[in-house]
Design a protein around this motif. Structure first.
Motif, PDB file in Angstrom:
ATOM      1  N   CYS A  65       6.376  65.352  52.516  1.00 40.53           N
ATOM      2  CA  CYS A  65       7.714  64.836  52.785  1.00 40.53           C
ATOM      3  C   CYS A  65       8.083  63.793  51.723  1.00 40.53           C
ATOM      4  O   CYS A  65       7.318  63.501  50.813  1.00 40.53           O
ATOM      5  N   GLN A  66       9.270  63.218  51.889  1.00 42.63           N
ATOM      6  CA  GLN A  66       9.756  62.228  50.932  1.00 42.63           C
ATOM      7  C   GLN A  66       8.843  61.000  50.876  1.00 42.63           C
ATOM      8  O   GLN A  66       8.691  60.384  49.821  1.00 42.63           O
ATOM      9  N   VAL A  67       8.224  60.640  51.978  1.00 44.22           N
ATOM     10  CA  VAL A  67       7.317  59.485  51.978  1.00 44.22           C
ATOM     11  C   VAL A  67       6.130  59.758  51.063  1.00 44.22           C
ATOM     12  O   VAL A  67       5.758  58.907  50.250  1.00 44.22           O
ATOM     13  N   TRP A  68       5.553  60.945  51.147  1.00 46.86           N
ATOM     14  CA  TRP A  68       4.430  61.286  50.269  1.00 46.86           C
ATOM     15  C   TRP A  68       4.881  61.394  48.822  1.00 46.86           C
ATOM     16  O   TRP A  68       4.181  60.956  47.900  1.00 46.86           O
ATOM     17  N   ARG A  69       6.065  61.941  48.595  1.00 46.67           N
ATOM     18  CA  ARG A  69       6.566  62.035  47.214  1.00 46.67           C
ATOM     19  C   ARG A  69       6.837  60.644  46.644  1.00 46.67           C
ATOM     20  O   ARG A  69       6.527  60.366  45.484  1.00 46.67           O
ATOM     21  N   SER A  70       7.376  59.755  47.476  1.00 43.29           N
ATOM     22  CA  SER A  70       7.594  58.376  47.037  1.00 43.29           C
ATOM     23  C   SER A  70       6.271  57.669  46.767  1.00 43.29           C
ATOM     24  O   SER A  70       6.156  56.918  45.795  1.00 43.29           O
ATOM     25  N   ALA A  71       5.284  57.902  47.620  1.00 45.19           N
ATOM     26  CA  ALA A  71       3.964  57.295  47.414  1.00 45.19           C
ATOM     27  C   ALA A  71       3.392  57.745  46.078  1.00 45.19           C
ATOM     28  O   ALA A  71       2.865  56.934  45.306  1.00 45.19           O
ATOM     29  N   HIS A  72       3.512  59.023  45.794  1.00 43.83           N
ATOM     30  CA  HIS A  72       3.005  59.536  44.523  1.00 43.83           C
ATOM     31  C   HIS A  72       3.731  58.873  43.354  1.00 43.83           C
ATOM     32  O   HIS A  72       3.103  58.402  42.400  1.00 43.83           O
ATOM     33  N   GLU A  73       5.045  58.795  43.438  1.00 46.52           N
ATOM     34  CA  GLU A  73       5.830  58.197  42.362  1.00 46.52           C
ATOM     35  C   GLU A  73       5.487  56.720  42.170  1.00 46.52           C
ATOM     36  O   GLU A  73       5.315  56.249  41.050  1.00 46.52           O
ATOM     37  N   GLN A  74       5.378  55.980  43.278  1.00 47.81           N
ATOM     38  CA  GLN A  74       5.120  54.542  43.186  1.00 47.81           C
ATOM     39  C   GLN A  74       3.674  54.215  42.817  1.00 47.81           C
ATOM     40  O   GLN A  74       3.421  53.278  42.064  1.00 47.81           O
ATOM     41  N   LEU A  75       2.737  54.976  43.356  1.00 49.66           N
ATOM     42  CA  LEU A  75       1.325  54.658  43.122  1.00 49.66           C
ATOM     43  C   LEU A  75       0.774  55.284  41.849  1.00 49.66           C
ATOM     44  O   LEU A  75      -0.050  54.698  41.163  1.00 49.66           O
ATOM     45  N   ILE A  76       1.224  56.472  41.538  1.00 54.30           N
ATOM     46  CA  ILE A  76       0.746  57.159  40.343  1.00 54.30           C
ATOM     47  C   ILE A  76       1.608  56.770  39.149  1.00 54.30           C
ATOM     48  O   ILE A  76       1.125  56.663  38.034  1.00 54.30           O
ATOM     49  N   GLY A  77       2.892  56.563  39.391  1.00 55.08           N
ATOM     50  CA  GLY A  77       3.772  56.091  38.343  1.00 55.08           C
ATOM     51  C   GLY A  77       4.894  57.044  38.042  1.00 55.08           C
ATOM     52  O   GLY A  77       4.946  58.157  38.544  1.00 55.08           O
ATOM     53  N   GLU A  78       5.791  56.581  37.218  1.00 50.90           N
ATOM     54  CA  GLU A  78       6.964  57.360  36.833  1.00 50.90           C
ATOM     55  C   GLU A  78       6.786  57.897  35.414  1.00 50.90           C
ATOM     56  O   GLU A  78       7.669  57.815  34.579  1.00 50.90           O
ATOM     57  N   GLY A  79       5.620  58.413  35.137  1.00 51.48           N
ATOM     58  CA  GLY A  79       5.377  58.986  33.825  1.00 51.48           C
ATOM     59  C   GLY A  79       4.885  57.988  32.806  1.00 51.48           C
ATOM     60  O   GLY A  79       4.514  58.349  31.709  1.00 51.48           O
ATOM     61  N   LEU A  80       4.878  56.698  33.140  1.00 56.50           N
ATOM     62  CA  LEU A  80       4.381  55.664  32.240  1.00 56.50           C
ATOM     63  C   LEU A  80       3.179  54.981  32.867  1.00 56.50           C
ATOM     64  O   LEU A  80       3.156  54.759  34.065  1.00 56.50           O
ATOM     65  N   SER A  81       2.200  54.650  32.066  1.00 57.82           N
ATOM     66  CA  SER A  81       1.087  53.878  32.609  1.00 57.82           C
ATOM     67  C   SER A  81       1.601  52.490  32.950  1.00 57.82           C
ATOM     68  O   SER A  81       2.606  52.026  32.396  1.00 57.82           O
ATOM     69  N   HIS A  82       0.922  51.799  33.850  1.00 63.36           N
ATOM     70  CA  HIS A  82       1.388  50.483  34.273  1.00 63.36           C
ATOM     71  C   HIS A  82       1.424  49.502  33.104  1.00 63.36           C
ATOM     72  O   HIS A  82       2.209  48.585  33.087  1.00 63.36           O
ATOM     73  N   ARG A  83       0.623  49.690  32.091  1.00 64.67           N
ATOM     74  CA  ARG A  83       0.615  48.785  30.930  1.00 64.67           C
ATOM     75  C   ARG A  83       1.814  49.021  30.014  1.00 64.67           C
ATOM     76  O   ARG A  83       2.199  48.138  29.274  1.00 64.67           O
ATOM     77  N   GLU A  84       2.419  50.203  30.072  1.00 69.26           N
ATOM     78  CA  GLU A  84       3.572  50.507  29.227  1.00 69.26           C
ATOM     79  C   GLU A  84       4.889  50.073  29.858  1.00 69.26           C
ATOM     80  O   GLU A  84       5.898  50.000  29.175  1.00 69.26           O
ATOM     81  N   ARG A  85       4.893  49.780  31.156  1.00 67.39           N
ATOM     82  CA  ARG A  85       6.123  49.379  31.816  1.00 67.39           C
ATOM     83  C   ARG A  85       6.510  47.976  31.386  1.00 67.39           C
ATOM     84  O   ARG A  85       5.678  47.093  31.276  1.00 67.39           O
ATOM     85  N   THR A  86       7.796  47.763  31.201  1.00 70.14           N
ATOM     86  CA  THR A  86       8.279  46.435  30.836  1.00 70.14           C
ATOM     87  C   THR A  86       8.729  45.654  32.062  1.00 70.14           C
ATOM     88  O   THR A  86       8.963  44.463  31.983  1.00 70.14           O
ATOM     89  N   ARG A  87       8.851  46.327  33.175  1.00 69.58           N
ATOM     90  CA  ARG A  87       9.238  45.664  34.424  1.00 69.58           C
ATOM     91  C   ARG A  87       8.637  46.456  35.582  1.00 69.58           C
ATOM     92  O   ARG A  87       8.222  47.598  35.408  1.00 69.58           O
ATOM     93  N   PRO A  88       8.586  45.847  36.777  1.00 69.95           N
ATOM     94  CA  PRO A  88       8.034  46.574  37.933  1.00 69.95           C
ATOM     95  C   PRO A  88       8.856  47.812  38.253  1.00 69.95           C
ATOM     96  O   PRO A  88      10.014  47.923  37.848  1.00 69.95           O
ATOM     97  N   LEU A  89       8.263  48.735  38.988  1.00 76.92           N
ATOM     98  CA  LEU A  89       8.997  49.906  39.447  1.00 76.92           C
ATOM     99  C   LEU A  89      10.162  49.461  40.322  1.00 76.92           C
ATOM    100  O   LEU A  89      10.109  48.428  40.978  1.00 76.92           O
ATOM    101  N   ARG A  90      11.203  50.245  40.341  1.00 76.01           N
ATOM    102  CA  ARG A  90      12.387  49.948  41.140  1.00 76.01           C
ATOM    103  C   ARG A  90      12.004  49.778  42.597  1.00 76.01           C
ATOM    104  O   ARG A  90      11.238  50.536  43.160  1.00 76.01           O
ATOM    105  N   ASN A  91      12.544  48.749  43.229  1.00 76.45           N
ATOM    106  CA  ASN A  91      12.321  48.493  44.643  1.00 76.45           C
ATOM    107  C   ASN A  91      13.417  49.187  45.443  1.00 76.45           C
ATOM    108  O   ASN A  91      14.551  48.725  45.460  1.00 76.45           O
ATOM    109  N   PRO A  92      13.113  50.299  46.135  1.00 76.17           N
ATOM    110  CA  PRO A  92      14.155  51.043  46.840  1.00 76.17           C
ATOM    111  C   PRO A  92      14.677  50.325  48.078  1.00 76.17           C
ATOM    112  O   PRO A  92      15.665  50.732  48.648  1.00 76.17           O
TER     113      PRO A  92
END
Length: 111
Positions: free
Chosen positions: A76-103
């Motif tokens: 469901c959307q909760v699992w898809r969101s978990a994957h996006e937030q925990l695994i990332g949006e295609g960038l490693s956490h070190r490459e992000r310039t700011r935190p992930l969007r807070n929905p």
């Protein structure tokens, strides 16, 4: 949720998230390390509880998202969101310039 307390609960949660954002960006290591240890455990436990609730039922539907004929297929959307937030949006956490969007953050009316 809790009648009459919705706004208080929402504000408390959003305040805590803002505090964690500020600490991540500004706190020194002696403050951040113990906070990070505690919060990482809390966040992992919270995600596990939420994801356990949104498990697949025998029909391949989300046990928590079922609403009659509109029952949601798992994941469901909760699992898809978990994957996006925990695994990332295609960038490693070190490459992000700011935190992930807070929905859950309300739009800033000043922007």
């Amino acid at each position: 949720m809790w009648p009459g307390k919705d706004d208080t609960v929402r504000r408390a949660v959003l305040h805590r998230l803002d505090m964690l954002d500020r600490a991540a960006g500004q706190a020194d290591a002696s403050t951040l390390l113990p906070l990070a240890r505690t919060e990482l455990r809390r966040l992992a436990d919270g995600w596990r509880l939420l994801l356990r609730t949104h498990r697949a039922d025998p029909d391949g539907r989300c046990a928590a998202c079922q609403h009659g004929l509109r029952a949601r297929r798992w994941p469901c959307q909760v699992w898809r969101s978990a994957h996006e937030q925990l695994i990332g949006e295609g960038l490693s956490h070190r490459e992000r310039t700011r935190p992930l969007r807070n929905p859950f953050r309300l739009p800033d009316p000043t922007r």
